[in-house]
Scaffold this motif. Structure first.
Motif, PDB file in Angstrom:
ATOM      1  N   GLY A 177       4.034  11.816  -3.233  1.00 16.40           N
ATOM      2  CA  GLY A 177       5.162  11.910  -2.317  1.00 16.40           C
ATOM      3  C   GLY A 177       5.725  10.541  -2.002  1.00 16.40           C
ATOM      4  N   VAL A 178       6.623  10.520  -1.023  1.00 19.82           N
ATOM      5  CA  VAL A 178       7.210   9.268  -0.556  1.00 19.82           C
ATOM      6  C   VAL A 178       6.413   8.825   0.662  1.00 19.82           C
ATOM      7  N   TYR A 179       6.017   7.573   0.693  1.00 21.16           N
ATOM      8  CA  TYR A 179       5.161   7.070   1.760  1.00 21.16           C
ATOM      9  C   TYR A 179       5.935   6.188   2.738  1.00 21.16           C
ATOM     10  N   THR A 180       5.355   6.014   3.921  1.00 21.23           N
ATOM     11  CA  THR A 180       5.981   5.167   4.935  1.00 21.23           C
ATOM     12  C   THR A 180       6.138   3.734   4.428  1.00 21.23           C
ATOM     13  N   THR A 181       5.224   3.307   3.564  1.00 24.14           N
ATOM     14  CA  THR A 181       5.405   2.060   2.819  1.00 24.14           C
ATOM     15  C   THR A 181       4.452   2.102   1.634  1.00 24.14           C
ATOM     16  N   PRO A 187      -2.998   0.311   3.271  1.00 28.96           N
ATOM     17  CA  PRO A 187      -3.818   1.452   2.850  1.00 28.96           C
ATOM     18  C   PRO A 187      -3.639   2.698   3.718  1.00 28.96           C
ATOM     19  N   ASP A 188      -3.311   2.527   5.014  1.00 25.47           N
ATOM     20  CA  ASP A 188      -3.136   3.748   5.808  1.00 25.47           C
ATOM     21  C   ASP A 188      -1.669   4.183   5.916  1.00 25.47           C
ATOM     22  N   ALA A 189      -0.870   3.821   4.938  1.00 27.67           N
ATOM     23  CA  ALA A 189       0.492   4.345   4.864  1.00 27.67           C
ATOM     24  C   ALA A 189       0.410   5.873   4.774  1.00 27.67           C
ATOM     25  N   LEU A 395       4.186  -4.795  10.973  1.00 24.97           N
ATOM     26  CA  LEU A 395       5.265  -3.889  11.385  1.00 24.97           C
ATOM     27  C   LEU A 395       4.797  -2.434  11.320  1.00 24.97           C
ATOM     28  N   HIS A 396       4.075  -2.109  10.260  1.00 20.54           N
ATOM     29  CA  HIS A 396       3.601  -0.732  10.082  1.00 20.54           C
ATOM     30  C   HIS A 396       2.721  -0.314  11.262  1.00 20.54           C
ATOM     31  N   GLY A 400       3.576   2.104  14.685  1.00 17.63           N
ATOM     32  CA  GLY A 400       2.754   3.325  14.676  1.00 17.63           C
ATOM     33  C   GLY A 400       3.037   4.265  13.520  1.00 17.63           C
ATOM     34  N   LEU A 401       3.355   3.701  12.355  1.00 16.86           N
ATOM     35  CA  LEU A 401       3.772   4.559  11.242  1.00 16.86           C
ATOM     36  C   LEU A 401       2.632   5.322  10.592  1.00 16.86           C
TER      37      LEU A 401
END
Ligand code: ASP
Ligand code: MG
Length: 408
Positions: A177-181, A187-189, A395-396, A400-401
């Motif tokens: 899928g598409v990830y937050t980053t 690693p916890d994207a 930033l991530h 709280g992404l």
């Protein structure tokens, strides 16, 4: 009956075992009561192999013949996949782009799709067949083979989905899928359930290479729901659609970044009408794409003019500036050790102060911001490349992404 267009990328069809596995997935989707049209890429590594063959003979290769060559990669996978489907008891038929027919303009190596004749596909679907179409290729009005640019199979799939008014266009790839980053950096994207076209376009143009950008533009223009999912494991993937009320409407959907940046600065140029055009005309004439531009008032009617280009174009752009006539400037500076980090999210539209928060987070890490640009749904900064990972990670976390977001 619902119609689904599925696209499988190069790694998904990278071996005959993989092709057999893909055939199973297609048959499962069909047995759930869907009509299925499949678009495939060449086996992974194949297009690169063909590119290198051509380069051994001519550089650059003749554009028309290059397309004849490159289009063969997908012809291998459509036939093998059709065989695999038939072998597993599912009637199937393969077509090259020209056979469908997918009509394009005559810009070899970067053609645009003009029209798709869906008659053959419709007939086959009506007879219960799965239709397998070669991605990345078409023919021009004179029947010359054309290709759509690297990664073009995504665009073929979306264009077919639009032409056939498919219910969904599913892009199967090697990520789920598409990830937050980028999970390689954070690693916890988190995988996003949904994202809207506008956000996806920003993410893609900023360097998230899950989908070819043109395919997202196409999907957005024709409102084709797109889903990115893994061909290696089951899961819902990420749905990309028009912005709607059901979306989680996060403040920030993701953090995109690009390592391929370089900047050029003209120090102390004469501040007179036409100076920006004078500097940038030869740059664009050389097909160098300019991204950010900053001009600021200096002293004595002079100005500092800075812009960014793709790192591959850095030397070219620097040479052009150095050759520029009638340019009274103190100095030309260049830096190709910079990167761009961007926050993306439609939720920003209705929220002020996000830029300030972003700058504060970077400042707390001691990261100096060199350039800033903003749009309604994006804030981008240019920083030194050695702070890329630190910047994206902080930033991530700060936004709280890693957790599902509350509605903005
Ligand atoms: N095979 C082509 C490429 O590698 C097209 C694609 O895979 O989408 O660029
Ligand atoms: Mg691809």
């Amino acid at each position: 009956m619902p119609l689904i267009v599925q696209k499988y990328g190069g790694t998904s069809v990278g071996s005959t075992e993989r092709i057999m596995a893909v055939a199973k997935k297609i048959i499962a989707a069909k047995s759930q009561g869907n009509d299925i049209v499949v678009v495939v890429s060449a086996m992974s590594g194949e297009t690169n192999r063909l590119v290198n063959l051509a380069k051994e003979i001519a550089e650059p290769p003749n554009a028309r013949e290059f397309d004849v060559l490159l289009a063969t990669g997908e012809q291998v996978t459509i036939s093998l996949l059709s065989m695999a489907l038939t072998e597993q008891g599912c009637p199937a038929r393969s077509y090259t782009g020209g056979q469908v027919s997918i009509l394009t303009d005559n810009t070899h190596n970067k053609a645009r799709i003009l029209e798709i004749n869906d008659q053959k596909i419709r007939n086959d679907l009506n007879q219960g067949k799965v239709v397998v179409v070669a991605g990345f290729q078409g023919v021009d009005a004179d029947n010359n083979i054309t290709t759509l640019g690297r990664g073009g199979s995504d665009t073929t799939a979306v264009a077919l989905a639009a032409a056939l008014k498919a219910d969904e266009c599913q892009i199967y790839t090697d990520v789920d899928g598409v990830y937050t980053t980028d999970p390689r950096v954070v690693p916890d994207a988190r995988r996003l359930e949904q994202i809207c076209f506008e956000e996806m376009l920003e993410m893609a143009s900023l360097g998230s290479k899950v989908l070819q950008i043109r395919s997202v533009e196409f999907a957005s223009k024709y409102n084709v729901p797109l889903r990115v999912l893994s061909s290696f494991e089951d899961g819902p993937g990420t749905l990309i659609t028009m912005e709607n009320n059901k979306m989680e409407k996060a403040l920030i959907s993701g953090i995109a970044f690009s390592r391929d940046e370089a900047k050029l600065t003209l120090v102390g140029v004469k501040d007179r009408p036409g100076i920006a055009a004078h500097i940038l005309t030869p740059i664009s004439e050389a097909n160098v794409e300019v991204d950010m531009i900053i001009q600021n008032k200096g002293e004595n009617n002079t100005t500092d003019f800075t812009f960014t280009v793709h790192r591959n174009d850095y030397t070219k752009a620097l040479n052009i500036l150095n050759d520029l006539k009638e340019l009274e400037t103190k100095e030309i500076l260049g830096d190709d050790k910079i990167v761009k980090i961007s926050l993306v999210g439609v939720g920003m539209r209705s929220h002020a102060g996000i830029a300030t928060t972003m700058f504060r987070i970077l400042a707390d890490e001691g990261i100096n911001i060199q350039m800033i640009s903003t749009s309604e749904i994006k804030i981008s900064v240019i920083i030194n490349e050695k702070y890329l990972e630190l910047g994206v990670r902080s930033l991530h976390t700060a936004f709280g992404l890693e957790e599902a977001q509350k509605p903005a």
